[in-house]
Design a protein around this motif. Structure first.
Motif, short mmCIF file in Angstrom:
data_model
loop_
_atom_site.label_atom_id
_atom_site.label_comp_id
_atom_site.label_asym_id
_atom_site.label_seq_id
_atom_site.Cartn_x
_atom_site.Cartn_y
_atom_site.Cartn_z
N LYS A 1 -5.75 11.69 -7.74
CA LYS A 1 -6.80 11.82 -6.64
C LYS A 1 -6.77 10.58 -5.80
N LYS A 2 -6.76 9.52 -6.78
CA LYS A 2 -7.04 8.10 -6.17
C LYS A 2 -5.78 7.96 -4.97
N LEU A 3 -4.76 8.58 -5.26
CA LEU A 3 -3.53 8.29 -4.52
C LEU A 3 -3.88 8.83 -2.88
N LEU A 4 -4.91 9.88 -2.77
CA LEU A 4 -5.22 10.26 -1.55
C LEU A 4 -5.79 9.27 -0.87
N TYR A 5 -6.59 8.40 -1.21
CA TYR A 5 -7.32 7.09 -0.68
C TYR A 5 -6.64 5.91 -0.40
N LEU A 6 -5.11 6.05 -0.89
CA LEU A 6 -4.27 4.65 -0.83
C LEU A 6 -4.01 4.33 0.41
N LYS A 7 -4.06 3.02 0.90
CA LYS A 7 -3.75 2.82 2.19
C LYS A 7 -2.05 2.41 2.10
N PRO A 8 -1.30 2.72 3.03
CA PRO A 8 0.06 2.66 3.17
C PRO A 8 0.17 1.21 2.93
N PRO A 9 1.41 0.54 2.35
CA PRO A 9 1.47 -0.82 2.39
C PRO A 9 2.12 -1.39 3.62
N LYS A 10 1.78 -2.61 3.71
CA LYS A 10 2.22 -3.10 4.99
C LYS A 10 3.74 -3.48 4.81
N MET A 11 4.50 -3.28 6.10
CA MET A 11 5.69 -3.64 6.15
C MET A 11 6.25 -4.88 6.77
N SER A 12 7.04 -5.66 6.01
CA SER A 12 7.21 -6.91 6.56
C SER A 12 8.59 -6.69 7.47
N TYR A 13 8.47 -6.88 8.73
CA TYR A 13 9.53 -6.85 9.57
C TYR A 13 10.35 -8.10 9.96
#
Lengths: 568, 445
Positions: A493-505
Motif C-alpha cells: 500500500k505504501k508503494l502507492l504514495y511513493l514519489k518517483p525517484p529523481k533522475m540525474s541527467y
C-alpha cells in the motif's frame, strides 16, 4: 640446522586414512564383534532356556519426570514436516536434538542442588494463618530469627528496595531520610538526610549505587551517601524501576511522562508523555522488561522505550487500579482496584482473569515472590497467599497486622523474607517458602566479594541488552523473521504514495553549434517525464492485488433506498 | 507446626582461604536466567566484533630474494622449514619461526621453475629453465664445502614443473611432455604425450598416489595414471588453468586456478562440469593450495590478493592484502593448518595466519571453552543482519573494489542482454545455462 629445536612432524605416516573413515572402521569392527557374540549365544540356546535368568533391571535408564523436563524445555521446536530439502531437515533435526539434550542435561542437574525450600506446615486442626511472626521466630534457628527485625523510624512513610541478590536494602522516608545497609549483617552503608521529599528509591545494577526520586529531580548516590549525579531530565518522578539486564532506570512522573535512562552511558534513551495523566502505579515485567502502568480507568498499559504507543492495554477492572505486580517468570500479573477486586491475569497471552477475588478491603500493594506467593497489603494489614494463581485460595497463608499504614513491601530474593515499609519504619517478616533456595552464583550472588562484584559488573556490561529488544515477547530475536500478511499488504500500500525517484541527467557533450541550452533543457524534461511514467507503470504492475481489494461503488439504483443503511 | 526457613551458612558458600578459588553454585532454572535469547544475541554480536578487533593475520615477511619468488615447497616432516626458488635461479631455505634464511645458493641458470621435497625430507629436487633436474641435500654443507647438487639430470626437453610421489621415490616433471623419473636413475622411466605444446603444472594425488594431473597450454587439465601407458582423460576449459591442487582428504576432488578469475573444483568421476565454481578474485588466479584438512583452500591471484575459500562454498571467506604485496606467484597452506605462506612478485615471502583472529600459542581450558561458546553463538546468529554485516565486511584495496563493481556491472549487463534475447526469440531458443556449465568446453576420453 639445529636438530634439537626442530619438531618432527611426519604427515605422510599419520594420514594413511582420513580421520572420518578410520572412526567408521572402528565402529564397523565393534559391530562385527557384537555379531560374533550374538552367534555364540544362539549356539547355546538350550542353556539359556534352562537358566531362569531375571531380567537385567539395572540397565534400565532413569526417566526424568515430565514436570521437571517441562521446566527446562525451550518449547516445541521447529515443525520439520514443512522443511523441503533433505539436508536442511537433517540439520534442523540435529539442532533440535542438541537443544533437547541440553534441556535434559540441565534438568538432570537438579539432583545437584544443595538447598531445600522453606515451608510452614500446620498440624491437624490448625491453619498456617494463625501463626504469628512471634511463633515462627521462636521455632526457627537463630540466624533465621535474626532476619526478622523492626526499624522504628520517624521520617514519614518509607519506601524500600532490595538489591537483585537480596543482600542489601535501601530505604527512603518521605521527609528526606535515606539509608542503605546490608540487612543480613545489619551493617550500615550510609544514612543521609536529603532535606527534600523522597518519593521512591531504587538500587542500580550494583549495591554501590542507588537512585532516589526527590522533590524535583532524581539523584544518584553511592554507598557512602555521596551525591554522584543529579538527573534534572527526570522531573517530578513518582515511581522508579531498574531494568538490570538493560541498565535502564525507568521512571514515571506525576506529569504523565515515562522515561528510560541508560545508567551505563548516562543517556536518556527515551522520554515521552503518555497522555494518561498522573502516573503513580508502576511495575516492571521481569520477563520481558516492559513497564506496566496502572491507570484510574481500570486499564493496565504496557510500555517499551521504542514506541510512543503502549504495546498492550488491558482493561482489568471497572475501578481505578491501586496496584500491579508481575511475577519473575512473566507468567502471572496481579492487579487490584479500588472496588476491592483482585485479579490474576495470564500476562503472556494477555488473557484472563485466571483467578478473581473479592477482598474485604481494597488492596493498596501487591508483590510476587520468587515462588509465586502473593503478598497483598490493605491499610495496615499484609496477607500472603500461596497458590492464588493456580487455584482459588480461601484463606491467606500468613497474615500480619501493623500499627501503621503500609507504604510498600517487597519479597527479598533468595530469602524467605518480606520487607515491609510502613509510615513509621521498616519491618522484615519471615514468610517460609517464599524464596528460591538455590542460587546461581554466576548470575546473582548474595555472597559475592568485592572483586567478584567488579568482575560481574564488567560481564553484565558486556552482555547489556539493547533497549530496542524490549518487546512483549523477548524470545522473538531468536526466531525466524517471517513478515506477516498484514505487513506485506501494508508495504504494498505504501508503494502507492511513493514519489518517483529523481533522475540525474548528464547531457552528452555535443559539438559546438549542435543544440543549445534550450534543447538541453527540453531533453532533460523529456527524459525525466519518461522515467516518471515508467515508474508509475511499474508500481501499477505491483499493485493489482491492492487495487482489487477496493470495492467498486455501484451506480445508484432506485430500489437501493430499501436496503438497510450503513452504520457509520 | 513444622517450619523451615532458608538459611545459608556462609561457611558453605565462601571460600576457606584467600588462596582458594571462589565456590560456584549453579542453578539452571530458566526463571533465574531471563532474556536468554537477547543476551545470547548480544554475546554473538560482541564475539563477531571481537573477531574483527583481533583480525591481524599478517605475521611477518621473509626478505632476501633478489628476484621474484617463483616457487615454494613445504618440508614434509618439519613445520619450520620452507624452501623457495626465484626467477634469478637462486634457491633459499628458510627457518620460519626465526624468520631467517638459513641457506642460499644459485641452483639454475635462469628461472627455478619448481622445487619439491622428497617424502623423507632428506633432500629436495629442483627444476629450472636450464633443462636440468638437480637433487640437493637437505643438510647445510659443512664449512668450506661448496653447494653442489647430489645429482644432476639433463633433460632433453624444457621443464616447467615438478611433483613428487607421496611415498615412493618417483617424481614427475612437465614441460613439452610429462615424464616420470626415479630418483636413482638418470633416464625418465616413462613419458606421456597428448598433442599439446606445453604443460605448465603437474600435481600428484595424495591419496590415490598413482594418479596425477597436469595443466596444459591448450586450456586443458589432463589426468594420468602412473600404471598406465597413456594419459587417461582431459577436460578442456574456456581459459587456461594455471595450477591444479588435489584435495588431500578426498581422492577424487581437485581444484584448479583459472585465468578467468575463478577457481573450479572438479570431481574426477565426472569432468563434464565442475562441482563448484569459486568466484571472488578480480584477476587471473595463479596458485591454489589445499589445507591439510581438505575443507579449505587458499588461492593467490594476479590482483595482488590472497583469498581463502571453504572447499564447498562458492565465495571466499577471507581476503588478505597489503599495500606492498604485488602479484602473487605462490601460496602454501602449512601442514599444521595454522599458517599460510605466500610468495609474490616483489621478492618477499609472507607469513599469514590461516584464521585471521585466531590466538596463537597454547590456550587455557577456560579460554578454549569461551572461544568455543562464542563460536557456537556466532553460528547460531549468523544470519541476523547485524551479525552478518559485521562478519562479512572486509576492507579491500581500491583497485579491487573498483574491479569488483566493474565486474558486477559487466555481469548484470550480460544477464540483461541474455534476458532480452530470450524475450525476443522463440521459447527454448535461448536456454538457461547454469554457471557451472558455462566454463567447460568438453571432456575428452
Amino acid at each position: 640446522m639445529k636438530a634439537s629445536t626442530v619438531i618432527e612432524f611426519d604427515v605422510t605416516n599419520i594420514k594413511t586414512k582420513p580421520w572420518g573413515r578410520r572412526q567408521e572402521d572402528q565402529r564397523k569392527q565393534k559391530f562385527r564383534k557384537g555379531k560374533v557374540q550374538k552367534k555364540k549365544i544362539i549356539k547355546n540356546k538350550k542353556q539359556i532356556y534352562n537358566t531362569n535368568k531375571p531380567k537385567d533391571v539395572t540397565k534400565k535408564r532413569y526417566e526424568m519426570p515430565k514436570e521437571t523436563l517441562d521446566k527446562y524445555s525451550r518449547g516445541e521446536g521447529v515443525n520439520i514436516s514443512k522443511v523441503h530439502t533433505k539436508i536442511h531437515r537433517k540439520k534442523i533435526e540435529k539442532k533440535e536434538d542438541n537443544i533437547k539434550f541440553a534441556a535434559e542435561l540441565s534438568a538432570k542437574t537438579e539432583v545437584l542442588l544443595t538447598e531445600d525450600s522453606g515451608y510452614l506446615e500446620a498440624d491437624v486442626g490448625e491453619t498456617t494463618t494463625q501463626f504469628t511472626q512471634k511463633t515462627i521466630k521462636d521455632s526457627v534457628d537463630i540466624t533465621s530469627a535474626a532476619k526478622q527485625f523492626e526499624l522504628k523510624l520517624e521520617f514519614g512513610p518509607y519506601r524500600s528496595r532490595y538489591t537483585r541478590n537480596g543482600r542489601h536494602l535501601v530505604i527512603g522516608g518521605k521527609k528526606g531520610h535515606v539509608a542503605a545497609f546490608d540487612w543480613i549483617t545489619k551493617r550500615l552503608h550510609c544514612e543521609i538526610n536529603v532535606m527534600e521529599s523522597v518519593h521512591d528509591v531504587s538500587f542500580l545494577h550494583v549495591e554501590t549505587m542507588f537512585a532516589v526520586a526527590q522533590k524535583d529531580w532524581v539523584y544518584i548516590y553511592d554507598n557512602q551517601g555521596i551525591e554522584l549525579h543529579c538527573v534534572k531530565k527526570l522531573n517530578k518522578v513518582s515511581r522508579m524501576e531498574f531494568l538490570p539486564y538493560h541498565f535502564l532506570l525507568s521512571t514515571c512522573s506525576e506529569e504523565g511522562y515515562l522515561s528510560w535512562l541508560d545508567v551505563s552511558i548516562g543517556q536518556l534513551i527515551s522520554q515521552y508523555n503518555t497522555n494518561l495523566g498522573r502516573l503513580s502505579v508502576l511495575t516492571q515485567n521481569p520477563w520481558n522488561a516492559c513497564l506496566c502502568l496502572g491507570h484510574a480507568k481500570g486499564v493496565v498499559s504496557m510500555w517499551s522505550p521504542n514506541t510512543r504507543e503502549p504495546l498492550a492495554k488491558m482493561l482489568c477492572h471497572k475501578a481505578p487500579i491501586m496496584a500491579v505486580d508481575v511475577d519473575s517468570t512473566g507468567m502471572y500479573m496481579s492487579t487490584s482496584a479500588s472496588n476491592r477486586e483482585l485479579k490474576i491475569w495470564d500476562v503472556r497471552k494477555l488473557e484472563g482473569p485466571v483467578q478473581e477475588y473479592k477482598l474485604i478491603n481494597s488492596a493498596t500493594n501487591l508483590a510476587f515472590s520468587q515462588s509465586k506467593m502473593l503478598a497483598v497489603g490493605f491499610g495496615n494489614i499484609v496477607e500472603v497467599y500461596k497458590d492464588c494463581c493456580t487455584s482459588a485460595e480461601k484463606r491467606p497463608y500468613l497474615r500480619h497486622r501493623f500499627n501503621n499504614p503500609i507504604s510498600n513491601f517487597n519479597f527479598c530474593p533468595f530469602e524467605d523474607v518480606l520487607g515491609v515499609s510502613t509510615a513509621k519504619g521498616f519491618t522484615s517478616l519471615l514468610v517460609p517458602g517464599s524464596g528460591e533456595p538455590n542460587i546461581d552464583t554466576l548470575e546473582v550472588n548474595p555472597f559475592q566479594s568485592k572483586s567478584q562484584r567488579r568482575e560481574a559488573e564488567v560481564k553484565a556490561l558486556l552482555d547489556k541488552v539493547q533497549p530496542d529488544l524490549i518487546t512483549l515477547d523477548p524470545t522473538i530475536i531468536a526466531e525466524v523473521d517471517v513478515p506477516s500478511l498484514r505487513d506485506k499488504v501494508e508495504a504494498k500500500k505504501k508503494l502507492l504514495y511513493l514519489k518517483p525517484p529523481k533522475m540525474s541527467y548528464a547531457p552528452r557533450n555535443k559539438a559546438k553549434g549542435k543544440g543549445g541550452s534550450v534543447q538541453l533543457a527540453k531533453n532533460k524534461k523529456i527524459i525525466q517525464e519518461q522515467a516518471k511514467k515508467e515508474f508509475i507503470q511499474a508500481t501499477k504492475n505491483i499493485l493489482p492485488e491492492v487495487q482489487k481489494n477496493k470495492v467498486k461503488s455501484k451506480p445508484y439504483n432506485v430500489l437501493d433506498r430499501f436496503l438497510p443503511k450503513n452504520k457509520k | 507446626m513444622k517450619v523451615k526457613v532458608i538459611t545459608r551458612s556462609p561457611d558453605e558458600y565462601l571460600r576457606e582461604t584467600k588462596h582458594d578459588i571462589h565456590k560456584v553454585f549453579r542453578n539452571y532454572d530458566p526463571a533465574l536466567h531471563p532474556f536468554e535469547a537477547a543476551r545470547e544475541y548480544t554475546r554473538a554480536l560482541n564475539a563477531v566484533k571481537l573477531d574483527k578487533v583481533f583480525a591481524k593475520p599478517f605475521l611477518g615477511s621473509l626478505d632476501g630474494h633478489r628476484d621474484s619468488v617463483s616457487c615454494i615447497a613445504k618440508h614434509p616432516k618439519r613445520l619450520s622449514t620452507v624452501v623457495s626458488g626465484a626467477f634469478d635461479g637462486e634457491i633459499r631455505v628458510w627457518d620460519i619461526p626465526q624468520r631467517t634464511c638459513v641457506r642460499e645458493f644459485v641452483a639454475h641458470n635462469g628461472i627455478v621453475r619448481g622445487v619439491v621435497y622428497v617424502p623423507s625430507g632428506n633432500s629436495f629436487i629442483s627444476v629450472g629453465d636450464d633443462k636440468t633436474i638437480k637433487t640437493w641435500n637437505a643438510l647445510i654443507p659443512q664449512f668450506g664445502e661448496d653447494e653442489e647438487p647430489v645429482n644432476t639430470i639433463l633433460s632433453k626437453s624444457v621443464l616447467t614443473g615438478i611433483s613428487h610421489h607421496r611415498q615412493s621415490n618417483i617424481f614427475a616433471t612437465c614441460g613439452e611432455i610429462v615424464q616420470l623419473w626415479e630418483e636413482s636413475r638418470n633416464e625418465a622411466i616413462r613419458s606421456y604425450e597428448w598433442g599439446v605444446d606445453t604443460l605448465h603444472d603437474i600435481a600428484f594425488n595424495m591419496i590415490e598416489t598413482n594418479t596425477f594431473a597436469a595443466c596444459a597450454s591448450d586450456r586443458s587439465i589432463i589426468l594420468y595414471d602412473m600404471r598406465d601407458n597413456g594419459p587417461l582423460r582431459k577436460v578442456i576449459m574456456k581459459l587456461r588453468s594455471n595450477k591444479v591442487a588435489w584435495n588431500p582428504m578426498e581422492a577424487f576432488t581437485f581444484t584448479c586456478a583459472n585465468e578467468d578469475y575463478n577457481l573450479y573444483t572438479f570431481d574426477t568421476r565426472n569432468l563434464k562440469s565442475p562441482v563448484n565454481v569459486h568466484m571472488d578474485h578480480v584477476g587471473a588466479v595463479t596458485y591454489v593450495d589445499y589445507a591439510p584438512t581438505g575443507k579449505e583452500f587458499v588461492s593467490g591471484s594476479y590482483d595482488k590478493t590472497i583469498r581463502i575459500f571453504e572447499a564447498d562454498h562458492g565465495h571466499s571467506r577471507e581476503i588478505y592484502h597489503t599495500k606492498r604485496m604485488q602479484r602473487l606467484t605462490n601460496v602454501q597452506w602449512t601442514l599444521d593448518n595454522k599458517f599460510i605462506i605466500s610468495g609474490s612478485d616483489e621478492m618477499n615471502i609472507r607469513i599469514w595466519k590461516a584464521r585471521a583472529s585466531e590466538k596463537l600459542g597454547p590456550l587455557r581450558p577456560r579460554e578454549r571453552a569461551a572461544l568455543r561458546y562464542s563460536e557456537a553463538l556466532k553460528e547460531k546468529f549468523a544470519s541476523h543482519p547485524q551479525v552478518k554485516r559485521i562478519s562479512r565486511h572486509r576492507h579491500v584495496p581500491k583497485h579491487v573494489y573498483n574491479a569488483q563493481s566493474e565486474l558486477r556491472t559487466i555481469k548484470t549487463k550480460e544477464k540483461r542482454r541474455e534476458n532480452n534475447r530470450r524475450i525476443h526469440s522463440k521459447p527454448g531458443e535461448v536456454p538457461y545455462v547454469p554457471e557451472r556449465e558455462k566454463h567447460v568446453i568438453k571432456e575428452v576420453q
